[in-house]
Design a protein around this motif. Structure first.
Motif, short mmCIF file in Angstrom:
data_model
loop_
_atom_site.label_atom_id
_atom_site.label_comp_id
_atom_site.label_asym_id
_atom_site.label_seq_id
_atom_site.Cartn_x
_atom_site.Cartn_y
_atom_site.Cartn_z
N GLY A 33 18.11 -4.49 -2.17
CA GLY A 33 16.65 -4.60 -2.20
C GLY A 33 16.08 -4.85 -0.82
N TYR A 34 16.75 -5.67 -0.01
CA TYR A 34 16.28 -5.93 1.35
C TYR A 34 16.29 -4.64 2.18
CZ TYR A 34 16.95 -10.98 0.52
OH TYR A 34 16.88 -12.26 0.04
N THR A 35 17.36 -3.84 2.04
CA THR A 35 17.44 -2.59 2.79
C THR A 35 16.36 -1.61 2.35
OG1 THR A 35 19.83 -2.87 3.03
CG2 THR A 35 18.94 -0.66 3.42
N SER A 36 16.11 -1.55 1.04
CA SER A 36 15.04 -0.68 0.52
C SER A 36 13.69 -1.05 1.12
CB SER A 36 14.98 -0.79 -1.01
OG SER A 36 13.82 -0.16 -1.52
N MET A 37 13.39 -2.35 1.12
CA MET A 37 12.11 -2.79 1.67
C MET A 37 12.04 -2.55 3.17
SD MET A 37 9.96 -3.81 -0.52
CE MET A 37 9.81 -4.31 -2.23
N ALA A 38 13.16 -2.69 3.87
CA ALA A 38 13.17 -2.39 5.30
C ALA A 38 12.86 -0.91 5.54
CB ALA A 38 14.52 -2.75 5.91
N ILE A 39 13.41 -0.03 4.69
CA ILE A 39 13.12 1.41 4.80
C ILE A 39 11.65 1.66 4.51
CG2 ILE A 39 13.54 3.66 3.74
CD1 ILE A 39 16.44 2.73 3.27
N ILE A 40 11.14 1.06 3.43
CA ILE A 40 9.73 1.26 3.06
C ILE A 40 8.81 0.90 4.21
CG2 ILE A 40 7.85 0.35 1.62
CD1 ILE A 40 9.85 0.18 -0.69
N TYR A 41 8.99 -0.30 4.77
CA TYR A 41 8.09 -0.75 5.82
C TYR A 41 8.34 -0.04 7.16
CZ TYR A 41 6.04 -4.25 2.80
OH TYR A 41 5.35 -4.87 1.78
N GLY A 42 9.58 0.39 7.39
CA GLY A 42 9.85 1.16 8.61
C GLY A 42 9.15 2.51 8.57
N SER A 87 12.26 5.03 -1.63
CA SER A 87 11.90 4.05 -0.59
C SER A 87 11.20 4.74 0.58
CB SER A 87 13.15 3.31 -0.10
OG SER A 87 13.75 2.58 -1.14
N VAL A 88 11.73 5.90 0.97
CA VAL A 88 11.10 6.67 2.05
C VAL A 88 9.72 7.17 1.63
CG1 VAL A 88 11.27 8.76 3.45
CG2 VAL A 88 13.31 7.37 3.04
N LEU A 89 9.63 7.72 0.40
CA LEU A 89 8.35 8.28 -0.07
C LEU A 89 7.28 7.20 -0.21
CD1 LEU A 89 9.65 10.78 -2.80
CD2 LEU A 89 8.84 11.30 -0.49
N VAL A 90 7.67 6.02 -0.68
CA VAL A 90 6.69 4.93 -0.81
C VAL A 90 6.20 4.48 0.56
CG1 VAL A 90 6.42 2.49 -1.47
CG2 VAL A 90 7.45 4.10 -3.06
N ALA A 112 2.35 4.41 1.23
CA ALA A 112 1.71 3.13 1.54
C ALA A 112 0.77 3.26 2.73
CB ALA A 112 2.77 2.07 1.82
N ALA A 113 1.18 4.03 3.74
CA ALA A 113 0.33 4.19 4.92
C ALA A 113 -0.98 4.86 4.55
CB ALA A 113 1.06 5.02 5.98
N VAL A 114 -0.91 5.91 3.73
CA VAL A 114 -2.12 6.62 3.30
C VAL A 114 -2.96 5.72 2.40
CG1 VAL A 114 -2.98 8.63 2.04
CG2 VAL A 114 -0.95 8.84 3.49
N LEU A 115 -2.31 5.00 1.49
CA LEU A 115 -3.02 4.14 0.54
C LEU A 115 -3.85 3.08 1.25
CD1 LEU A 115 -2.94 3.41 -2.71
CD2 LEU A 115 -1.61 1.47 -1.88
N TRP A 116 -3.23 2.36 2.19
CA TRP A 116 -3.93 1.25 2.83
C TRP A 116 -4.95 1.71 3.87
CZ3 TRP A 116 -4.28 -3.39 0.93
CH2 TRP A 116 -3.30 -3.82 0.04
N THR A 117 -4.72 2.86 4.47
CA THR A 117 -5.74 3.42 5.36
C THR A 117 -6.97 3.81 4.56
OG1 THR A 117 -4.05 4.24 6.90
CG2 THR A 117 -6.24 5.24 7.04
N ILE A 171 5.70 -2.56 10.59
CA ILE A 171 6.90 -2.48 11.43
C ILE A 171 7.54 -3.86 11.58
CG2 ILE A 171 5.87 -2.86 13.75
CD1 ILE A 171 7.59 -0.47 14.70
N THR A 172 6.75 -4.91 11.62
CA THR A 172 7.35 -6.25 11.68
C THR A 172 7.93 -6.63 10.32
OG1 THR A 172 5.16 -7.23 11.29
CG2 THR A 172 5.92 -7.09 13.57
N ALA A 173 7.30 -6.17 9.23
CA ALA A 173 7.87 -6.43 7.90
C ALA A 173 9.22 -5.73 7.76
CB ALA A 173 6.91 -5.95 6.82
N ALA A 174 9.31 -4.50 8.29
CA ALA A 174 10.58 -3.76 8.23
C ALA A 174 11.66 -4.51 9.00
CB ALA A 174 10.39 -2.36 8.80
N VAL A 175 11.31 -5.01 10.18
CA VAL A 175 12.28 -5.77 10.98
C VAL A 175 12.72 -7.03 10.22
CG1 VAL A 175 12.56 -7.14 13.09
CG2 VAL A 175 11.44 -4.90 13.19
N ALA A 176 11.76 -7.70 9.57
CA ALA A 176 12.07 -8.93 8.85
C ALA A 176 12.97 -8.66 7.64
CB ALA A 176 10.78 -9.61 8.41
N PHE A 177 12.69 -7.58 6.90
CA PHE A 177 13.56 -7.26 5.77
C PHE A 177 14.97 -6.90 6.25
CE2 PHE A 177 9.82 -6.67 2.90
CZ PHE A 177 10.31 -7.43 1.84
#
Length: 453
Positions: free
Chosen positions: A48-57, A105-108, A112-117, A402-408
């Motif tokens: 799960g940590y790796t998935s979230m790191a991919i998502i945020y990266g 994870s990649v698709l989200v 996510a970038a489009v959603l929050w923008t 990008i900092t969330a990805a580093v943290a995950f």
């Protein structure tokens, strides 16, 4: 219906749509590492940590193109199509495979970038200088209601469960997928606000591109390619402005603590065998109290933003002190190896006898402090970059993700006390940089008032 009422209604629809979507997604993120540890399959090998790191990266990189996507298809369709990807990621957990887990994870991350923008764009279009603080607080409070229902269900359904069965997993994720889809379709209820009908301060703030983007109907005077290229260039230009560089340190901190409260802390609680057989269900209870803190902070600080004499700095300082108290109590209460513990949990303890009430109090403090930072960052960015809201919020999410990805990523390897130390140092620096950015805003507003005399 007056434009002011229509704009406020749009904010509520936007907030409720996000509330339902993130009831599903945040609950998913809160429990996925625990679910994966309990998943009985020789075909699945994921973290799960790796998935979230991919998502945020991927999220961070995709923020460079997100303004172009929103400029081409408009914020409403951007929200809808991005939401479908979120629903697909949640549905994947009904029967996960390693390839589908990491593909989604990649698709989200892209979605996510489009959603929050698009969210930041709509929030700004439907706000004025005098209502941006209030609307930021309303949206944030509604969004954080998402932490209630999903986590309450987890608490009740997983009470007294040491191991999560396949049928428990399937029931949870089918329900979450349906909730996500309902929220996704709500975005079609957002109405277009005609610029000529807006109050003067709002209508002057809308760019031609913004007015055409506020609904999926309408034709832009520029070609789609030109608008997409302009949005990309503007995002790059805004990223290197003095104000955004200062705010980037504060934004980076929100990425670190987002990772901690949304993924790491719940896993730590669930791994504490000294909390008894109810440790897994306490993940849900923790999420509920994070939501209580978020909602209280979003509601309170959104209203305080209407009182100019308070300003943003005291709220951010309160957020820092609240988080420092939470980190200290977590350091005392939770075992240092809890983030890395196996499915069986850890027998170690912190510096005091593990206490459920202290753990839940820390959840509340994490949520309250997070709302302090995020409501004020939404407010100051909405004020500074009203004419370029989509690129500005893309930069905001780029730095945060990008900092969330580093943290995950480092959550897979670092013990708890090292993770807490990193957040303390970055949080302190981010608070100082926010003070400097807000001082620039105050000076700019004072000069503007003087020029208008």
């Amino acid at each position: 219906m007056s434009p002011e009422i229509k704009m406020l209604l749009n904010i509520f629809i936007l907030g409720i749509g996000f509330m339902l979507m993130f009831t599903a997604f945040q609950t998913c993120g809160n429990i996925e590492q625990t679910v994966i540890k309990s998943f009985n399959s020789t075909e699945f090998h994921g973290s799960g940590y790796t998935s979230m790191a991919i998502i945020y990266g991927v999220f961070s990189a995709s923020n460079l193109i997100a303004p172009s996507v929103v400029a081409v298809i408009g914020p409403q369709l951007s929200l809808f199509f991005s939401g479908l990807v979120y629903s697909g990621y949640i549905a994947m957990f009904i029967h996960p495979f390693t390839w589908s887990f990491y593909t989604f994870s990649v698709l989200v991350g892209i979605a996510a970038a489009v959603l929050w923008t698009a969210q930041g764009n709509l929030l700004t279009i439907n706000s004025t200088d005098s209502t941006i603080g209030r609307n930021s607080g309303i949206f944030w409070a509604l969004l954080q209601f998402s932490l209630f229902s999903g986590n309450l269900y987890i608490y009740l359904a997983w009470y007294d469960k040491v191991h999560i069965l396949d049928k428990d997993r399937k029931t949870v994720f089918i329900s979450l997928t349906v909730i996500s889809l309902v929220g996704n379709f709500l975005f079609f209820l957002i109405q277009r606000v005609e610029p000529e009908a807006l109050p003067l301060e709002a209508s002057e703030s809308l760019l031609p591109g913004d007015t055409s983007e506020s609904d999926s109907v309408g034709v832009a005077p520029q070609s789609r390619g030109t608008r997409a290229l302009d949005a990309f260039k503007k995002a790059i230009q805004l990223a290197v402005t003095k104000e955004m560089l200062l705010l980037s340190i504060s934004i980076a901190y929100t990425g670190l603590e987002l990772t901690f409260y949304s993924g790491v802390y719940g896993t730590c609680i669930g791994a504490m065998t000294r909390f008894g057989n109810n440790a897994k269900s306490l993940i849900g209870l923790s999420g509920i109290f994070i939501g209580v803190g978020e909602i209280l902070g979003g509601s309170l600080f959104g209203m305080l933003n209407q009182c100019s004499r308070f300003g943003r700095n005291p709220v951010v300082l309160l957020g820092l002190l609240t988080h420092f108290l939470a980190f200290f109590l977590i350091f005392l209460n939770i075992a240092p190896d809890a983030p890395l513990a196996p499915e069986e949990g850890t027998e170690l303890q912190g510096f005091i006898t593990p206490n459920v009430e202290v753990a839940v109090l820390c959840s509340f403090l994490l949520g309250l402090g997070d709302s302090c930072f995020n409501t004020q960052l939404l407010s100051i960015i909405g004020f500074l970059y009203r004419d370029d809201s989509a690129p500005a919020f893309a930069v905001f999410k780029f730095v945060q993700s990008i900092t969330a990805a580093v943290a995950f990523f480092y959550s897979n390897y670092l013990l708890l006390h090292w993770q807490l130390l990193i957040m303390v140092l970055v949080g302190f620096a981010g608070t100082l940089s926010f003070f400097m950015a807000d001082w620039i805003v105050v000076c700019r507003r004072r000069d503007s008032d003087y020029d208008g005399i």
